[in-house]
Design an enzyme around this catalytic site. Structure first.
Site, short mmCIF file in Angstrom:
data_model
loop_
_atom_site.label_atom_id
_atom_site.label_comp_id
_atom_site.label_asym_id
_atom_site.label_seq_id
_atom_site.Cartn_x
_atom_site.Cartn_y
_atom_site.Cartn_z
CD GLN A 1 10.93 -7.02 -2.22
OE1 GLN A 1 10.76 -6.93 -1.02
NE2 GLN A 1 10.23 -6.32 -3.09
CB SER B 1 10.46 4.96 -1.39
OG SER B 1 10.25 4.36 -0.14
CB SER B 2 5.53 3.54 0.67
OG SER B 2 5.09 2.83 -0.45
CG ASP C 1 12.53 -2.87 -2.78
OD1 ASP C 1 13.01 -2.54 -1.70
OD2 ASP C 1 11.51 -2.32 -3.28
CG HIS D 1 3.40 1.12 -5.51
ND1 HIS D 1 3.55 2.09 -4.55
CD2 HIS D 1 3.99 0.01 -5.02
CE1 HIS D 1 4.21 1.59 -3.52
NE2 HIS D 1 4.50 0.33 -3.77
N GLY E 1 0.82 -1.21 0.00
CA GLY E 1 0.00 0.00 0.00
C GLY E 1 0.85 1.25 0.00
CB ALA E 2 1.98 3.85 1.37
#
Ligand code: PAF
Length: 282
Positions: A153, A185-186, A150, A36, A30-31
């Site tokens: 990741q 970034s959030s 990321d 995104h 989220g955020a």
């Protein structure tokens, strides 16, 4: 846009709508920001249907205060997803994702999780693998979209998919930056005015480092960058590493591979920012 939050609703939605259709998953906490939404748009373009998951996964936070302060503007996120044209949203509770007695598969990441985020955030990648594998089991997407910000990741998830194995294609998506160069970034939402002015220096230094690689050694670049942060009262360097992009092992010499990935983590106050840049050696 259909929004579901329980496993039962999710199973029903998938059985009703996804037969003989390709499904692209965008896993998020989220955020949501423009980065995104770029992933969502790519998923929409490349699949018959798209599903975005919104779940602030507690198992990947090694710092309880970071979890507590993680932004969670659900209504705004849903609006952004609807405007982007996303078909489905899965926004479950912790109890749905991890029912009592839930046991996650164990994955082994070799050199991939030893340095950088792995070294500085103990347990983080175990938590990421736990939630992403759970989402893949529940949603069974054909493709899943992850941002290259990321970088480590992404390597962990690619390894996890091979180990399981999961029949899903992992689609890496380029970093989206603010006009200042700051990677979206959030966590940027939590930066105050002063920190917002300081944060773009992270990418500016990474970019300068990338330009130095034809004329400087790895040691010289690391020394230069560390000094830049030593003299910066607003930003604290946690790590700066230059690594083989496949093994993520630190490199000490340019001749060790054709490309190197430079990864950085910096604190602006208590807000942790990460970024990276590929160094092309020719
Ligand atoms: O990158 C993120 O936002 C998270 O780590 C992910 C992949 C959604 C898992 O919680």
């Amino acid at each position: 846009m259909r929004i579901v939050s329980t496993l039962k609703e999710l199973a029903q939605l998938l059985s009703e709508c996804t037969k003989n259709k390709s499904l692209g998953l965008i896993p998020t906490m989220g955020a949501l920001h423009t980065g995104h939404i770029a992933l969502v748009k790519k998923a929409i373009d490349e699949n018959d249907l798209s599903i975005c998951s919104i779940f602030v996964n507690p198992t990947q936070f090694n710092n309880p205060s970071d979890l507590e302060k993680y932004p969670n503007p659900l209504e705004k996120d849903l609006l952004l997803l609807e405007q982007a044209g996303c078909d489905f949203v899965f926004a479950p509770t912790k109890e749905e994702v991890y029912p009592e007695g839930y046991v996650s598969k164990d994955f082994v990441f070799g050199t991939l999780d030893k340095g950088m985020e792995g070294a500085n955030r103990p347990g983080h990648f175990k938590g990421v693998a736990m939630v992403v594998s759970r989402l893949f089991e529940l949603i069974k997407p054909q493709k899943a979209y992850f941002g290259e910000k990321d970088f480590q990741q992404l390597a962990i998830i690619q390894s996890m998919v091979k180990q399981a194995p999961f029949p899903v294609e992992i689609v890496p998506c380029s970093i989206v930056r603010e006009a200042s160069g700051l990677a979206m970034s959030s966590r940027n939402m939590r930066l105050n005015k002063l920190q917002l002015t300081a944060a773009p220096r992270v990418y500016q230094r990474l970019f300068k480092a990338s330009k130095m690689c034809s004329s400087h050694s790895i040691f010289e670049i690391k020394t230069w960058l560390k000094n830049e942060f030593k003299n910066d009262v607003d930003l604290d360097l946690e790590y700066f590493e230059i690594s083989n992009p496949t093994t993520l092992q630190a490199t000490t010499n340019w001749s060790e591979c054709d490309r190197h990935i430079a990864c950085i983590a910096v604190f602006a106050g208590e807000i942790r920012l990460i970024d990276n840049i590929m160094l092309e050696i020719n």
